[in-house]
Enzyme design. Structure first.
Site, PDB file in Angstrom:
ATOM      1  N   LYS A 115       0.806  -1.216   0.000  1.00  0.00           N
ATOM      2  CA  LYS A 115       0.000   0.000   0.000  1.00  0.00           C
ATOM      3  C   LYS A 115       0.836   1.262   0.000  1.00  0.00           C
ATOM      4  CE  LYS A 115      -4.401  -1.594   1.471  1.00  0.00           C
ATOM      5  NZ  LYS A 115      -5.504  -1.611   2.378  1.00  0.00           N
ATOM      6  N   LYS A 198      -4.962 -10.553  -6.186  1.00  0.00           N
ATOM      7  CA  LYS A 198      -6.209 -10.966  -5.540  1.00  0.00           C
ATOM      8  C   LYS A 198      -7.343 -10.023  -5.950  1.00  0.00           C
ATOM      9  CE  LYS A 198      -6.217  -8.237  -1.376  1.00  0.00           C
ATOM     10  NZ  LYS A 198      -6.583  -7.982  -0.036  1.00  0.00           N
ATOM     11  N   LYS A 201     -11.430  -4.748  -3.621  1.00  0.00           N
ATOM     12  CA  LYS A 201     -12.347  -3.629  -3.762  1.00  0.00           C
ATOM     13  C   LYS A 201     -11.625  -2.346  -4.152  1.00  0.00           C
ATOM     14  CE  LYS A 201     -12.326  -3.732   1.245  1.00  0.00           C
ATOM     15  NZ  LYS A 201     -12.916  -4.426   2.350  1.00  0.00           N
TER      16      LYS A 201
HETATM   17  P1  TYM Z   1     -10.535  -6.715   4.425  1.00  0.00           P
HETATM   18  O1  TYM Z   1     -11.616  -5.746   4.757  1.00  0.00           O
HETATM   19  O2  TYM Z   1      -9.521  -6.338   3.426  1.00  0.00           O
HETATM   20  O3  TYM Z   1     -11.157  -8.078   3.960  1.00  0.00           O
HETATM   21  C1  TYM Z   1     -12.149  -8.733   4.720  1.00  0.00           C
HETATM   22  C2  TYM Z   1     -12.028 -10.242   4.609  1.00  0.00           C
HETATM   23  O4  TYM Z   1     -12.147 -10.644   3.253  1.00  0.00           O
HETATM   24  C3  TYM Z   1     -11.041 -11.467   2.892  1.00  0.00           C
HETATM   25  N1  TYM Z   1     -10.707 -11.232   1.478  1.00  0.00           N
HETATM   26  C4  TYM Z   1     -10.582 -12.202   0.566  1.00  0.00           C
HETATM   27  N2  TYM Z   1     -10.709 -13.540   0.651  1.00  0.00           N
HETATM   28  C5  TYM Z   1     -10.536 -14.256  -0.486  1.00  0.00           C
HETATM   29  N3  TYM Z   1     -10.223 -13.698  -1.686  1.00  0.00           N
HETATM   30  C6  TYM Z   1     -10.087 -12.362  -1.811  1.00  0.00           C
HETATM   31  N4  TYM Z   1      -9.792 -11.834  -2.990  1.00  0.00           N
HETATM   32  C7  TYM Z   1     -10.260 -11.544  -0.652  1.00  0.00           C
HETATM   33  N5  TYM Z   1     -10.205 -10.206  -0.427  1.00  0.00           N
HETATM   34  C8  TYM Z   1     -10.472 -10.048   0.883  1.00  0.00           C
HETATM   35  C9  TYM Z   1      -9.918 -11.021   3.814  1.00  0.00           C
HETATM   36  O5  TYM Z   1      -8.938 -12.018   3.953  1.00  0.00           O
HETATM   37  C10 TYM Z   1     -10.670 -10.762   5.092  1.00  0.00           C
HETATM   38  O6  TYM Z   1     -10.873 -11.952   5.822  1.00  0.00           O
HETATM   39  N6  TYM Z   1      -7.418  -6.301   8.238  1.00  0.00           N
HETATM   40  C11 TYM Z   1      -8.675  -6.882   7.858  1.00  0.00           C
HETATM   41  C12 TYM Z   1      -9.839  -6.380   8.681  1.00  0.00           C
HETATM   42  C13 TYM Z   1      -9.680  -6.617  10.144  1.00  0.00           C
HETATM   43  C14 TYM Z   1      -9.758  -7.875  10.809  1.00  0.00           C
HETATM   44  C15 TYM Z   1      -9.550  -7.570  12.183  1.00  0.00           C
HETATM   45  C16 TYM Z   1      -9.965  -9.171  10.371  1.00  0.00           C
HETATM   46  C17 TYM Z   1      -9.442  -5.670  11.072  1.00  0.00           C
HETATM   47  N7  TYM Z   1      -9.361  -6.243  12.309  1.00  0.00           N
HETATM   48  C18 TYM Z   1      -9.560  -8.581  13.141  1.00  0.00           C
HETATM   49  C19 TYM Z   1      -9.968 -10.175  11.343  1.00  0.00           C
HETATM   50  C20 TYM Z   1      -9.757  -9.877  12.704  1.00  0.00           C
HETATM   51  C21 TYM Z   1      -8.933  -6.476   6.410  1.00  0.00           C
HETATM   52  O7  TYM Z   1      -8.432  -5.524   5.921  1.00  0.00           O
HETATM   53  O8  TYM Z   1      -9.833  -7.205   5.768  1.00  0.00           O
END
Ligand code: TYM
Length: 333
Positions: A115, A198, A201
């Site tokens: 990022k 991957k 969004k």
């Molecule tokens: P975020 O918001 O980027 O994504 C949310 C969840 O979606 C999964 N994900 C995917 N899985 C499969 N293929 C993809 N292309 C794909 N894109 C996203 C992510 O692995 C995630 O599970 N840091 C985290 C948010 C967070 C969090 C936490 C998660 C903050 N605190 C505590 C678990 C526990 C994040 O940015 O997810």
């Protein structure tokens, strides 16, 4: 017995409209796990602001994610659903953990490196750098056993474990050491136009991703345009990453194994395969979309859910926060 259930914590940040990757990598598995665990599912709005957000979009998306959780089948009566910023212990615990985390380990995070790679030092927000510490606080405050996430979050889980182990060593046993739970199918859904990235969004080309809210005709179009290859056989192989990704999508939705899918499409071309993939996605998402729309028109119901969730989350997280404060040597009020 409620009390003996292991604890799950997970969440999604409202930094863009959610994709099929979020749905298959995270939400769909939460739905499967909710009966066997005590679950906390949060909307990570404090994580979203590590990059600039338009305030009105942030507000809309925050509620939309809550609606998506419920519409996808997460029972708000059985699980604790809440908005991260409603529970101040997250920010406070994050500071306490910040003082026990090192620049070196944070600099090694690939998400941070990705990022920030095109930004200069004077434009990289400190929040982006500290992001994994807040995530560790989210998880550790609830004595979480399991964190169901997609593959891209694995490294953040590892640093959360390191932070927890260090705190336990320095201040005596305080935190449960959490494990990542990566689903067998759907853990890494790739971009439909570039199979080396991957599905995300924040991607610029909308043909690369499917949004949870995409209407059926858009889904059909995006899947029919998805990059494949010139081999023309439905095989589950790294030499055919586009096809492999579509198989993974179909497998995560139907619960058929990749081998079963390959067998089913033996001797058939990509057109029929793609049209079935599109249909499976549409059948999966359409009822969810309708429910989301209904819920978004019922803000008072959503408010009831997130208020109740915050109350429970506050109670549990404050207990852990007080423990942390005491052990560090902060005088309790
Ligand atoms: P975020 O918001 O980027 O994504 C949310 C969840 O979606 C999964 N994900 C995917 N899985 C499969 N293929 C993809 N292309 C794909 N894109 C996203 C992510 O692995 C995630 O599970 N840091 C985290 C948010 C967070 C969090 C936490 C998660 C903050 N605190 C505590 C678990 C526990 C994040 O940015 O997810």
């Amino acid at each position: 017995m409620e009390e003996n259930k292991k604890v799950i914590f997970s969440g999604i940040k409202p930094s863009g409209d959610l994709t099929l990757g979020n749905y298959l990598g995270a939400i769909k598995n939460w739905v499967k796990l909710q009966d066997d665990y005590e679950c906390y599912f949060s909307v990570m709005n404090l994580h979203a602001i590590t990059v600039r957000q338009e305030p009105k979009d942030l507000r809309r998306r925050t509620l939309e994610i809550l609606a998506i959780y419920i519409a996808s089948g997460i029972d708000p009566e059985k699980n604790t659903l809440f908005i991260q910023s409603h529970v101040p212990a997250h920010s406070e615990a994050s500071w306490l953990l910040t003082c026990n985390t090192y620049m070196g380990e944070l600099s090694r995070m690939t998400q941070y490196k990705d990022k920030s790679k095109n930004m200069g030092d004077s434009s990289i927000g400190a929040g982006l750098f500290n992001y994994p510490i807040l995530m560790a606080a989210d998880i550790l405050l609830y004595n979480t056993d399991l964190v169901p996430v997609g593959t891209d979050q694995k490294q953040h889980l590892e640093i959360a474990r390191d932070i927890a182990e260090r705190f336990n060593r320095l201040y005596s046993q305080t935190f449960t050491i959490p494990d990542a739970y990566i689903p067998p199918a759907g853990a890494k859904i790739m971009d439909l136009q570039d199979s080396s990235k991957k599905m995300s969004k924040s991607e610029e080309n909308p043909n690369g991703y499917i949004l949870i809210m995409d209407p059926p005709e858009v889904i059909k179009k995006k899947i029919s345009r998805a990059v494949t290859d010139s081999l023309g056989v439905v095989n589950y192989s790294d030499d055919q990453p586009g096809v492999k990704n579509l198989i993974n999508i179909l497998s995560a939705i139907t619960n058929l194994s990749p081998e079963e899918i390959v067998k089913k499409y033996e001797g058939k071309g990509y057109a029929e395969f793609k049209s079935d993939v599109a249909e499976a996605i549409i059948n999966e998402l359409e009822p969810v979309q309708n429910k989301i729309q209904e819920l978004m028109e019922n803000k008072s119901y959503l408010e009831e859910i997130y208020r109740k969730g915050a109350e429970k989350a506050n109670y549990v997280s404050m207990k852990t926060l007080r423990k942390m404060q005491k052990k560090i040597g902060l005088i309790p009020r």
